[in-house]
Design an enzyme around this catalytic site. Structure first.
Site, PDB file in Angstrom:
ATOM      1  CD  GLU A  46      46.925  96.619  62.632  1.00  0.00           C
ATOM      2  OE1 GLU A  46      47.501  97.685  62.283  1.00  0.00           O
ATOM      3  OE2 GLU A  46      46.381  96.477  63.734  1.00  0.00           O
ATOM      4  CG  ASP A  57      51.410 105.698  59.802  1.00  0.00           C
ATOM      5  OD1 ASP A  57      51.232 104.935  60.761  1.00  0.00           O
ATOM      6  OD2 ASP A  57      50.745 105.639  58.748  1.00  0.00           O
TER       7      ASP A  57
END
Length: 258
Positions: A46, A57
């Site tokens: 990814e 995140d």
């Protein structure tokens, strides 16, 4: 067949997917990191598209995105760096990023460039499923791009089944209702969630992400899914080794054996 589908058909268990942020720690290291990860047995990669407000995140990937942007990374430059990657890389490649820069680029133009570079799928954490169905699904299918949707412990069974029925590739199981970041172990509640989704016998294979960093978390994920996605831990190691992907993946592989 799309490389993602082919991977799960050929290797249904114990898959290792690695996330890193393009442009961090160095602007020009993206292609080298990809090649090094494949050489070291990683099954899928990814590639993070840096964004100023990566809401899903934790601090490690937030800082990586900030550093990448300061280095000068952009979506347009990322596509330039990936234009020859399929000359020597065979494993599935996924772009992971947020909707804002993709919309600025234009979604169909984005999908077209993904196809030209050999990108197999995309993960867009802030793309609502309803909007995906109404406005993006047909375009992605036209370009043979798999749009991977996320589920969490709070996702209802009805929504999980809806996502499973209307997507292709794999279902991204977020391990907890939190941001990304390494964890040392998964508690009983998280493992019960993994088992619950496994028992639903979904059409798509599943990968577990968020919190995978060592043997305990990797094995717990693989026990109930096809494999695990490691992001923050690898990003940390890549920074600590000054962008030496060979050293970083070597340390991570040792961590997964302990």
């Amino acid at each position: 067949m799309n490389r993602i589908n082919q991977l799960f058909q050929d290797s249904p268990k114990n898959l290792l997917s690695i996330y890193f942020c393009a442009g961090c720690p160095t602007l020009k290291g993206t292609a080298d990191v990809i090649r090094t990860l494949e050489k070291n047995g990683v099954n899928m990669i990814e590639i993070g598209i840096p964004f100023s407000d990566p809401m899903a995140d934790g601090i490690v990937i937030q800082n990586a995105a900030t550093r990448a942007l300061r280095n000068g990374m952009s979506l347009r430059l990322l596509f330039e760096q990936l234009q020859d990657i399929r000359h020597d890389v065979c494993i599935p490649l996924i772009l992971m990023g947020y909707l804002n820069p993709i919309m600025q680029f234009g979604f169909e133009a984005f999908c077209r460039k993904c196809t030209e570079c050999g990108i197999d799928g995309v993960i867009i954490p802030d793309l609502p499923f309803k909007d995906y169905e109404a406005s993006y699904k047909a375009i992605a299918r036209k370009h043979d791009i798999r749009v991977i949707m996320l589920i969490t412990p709070e996702t209802s069974e009805a929504r999980v089944r809806e996502i499973d029925a209307h997507t292709d590739g794999f279902v991204y199981m977020v391990s907890s209702a939190a941001t990304t970041g390494a964890q040392t172990d998964f508690d009983v509640r998280k493992q019960a969630y993994f088992k619950k989704i496994e028992d639903m016998r979904l059409r798509n294979p599943r990968m577990v992400g968020f919190g995978i960093s060592n043997r305990q978390t990797f094995e717990a994920a693989c026990a109930h899914a096809s494999g695990a996605i490691i992001g923050s831990r690898f990003v940390t190691l890549l920074n600590e080794t000054d962008g030496d992907a060979e050293k970083a993946i070597g340390i991570l592989k040792e961590d997964l054996k302990k």
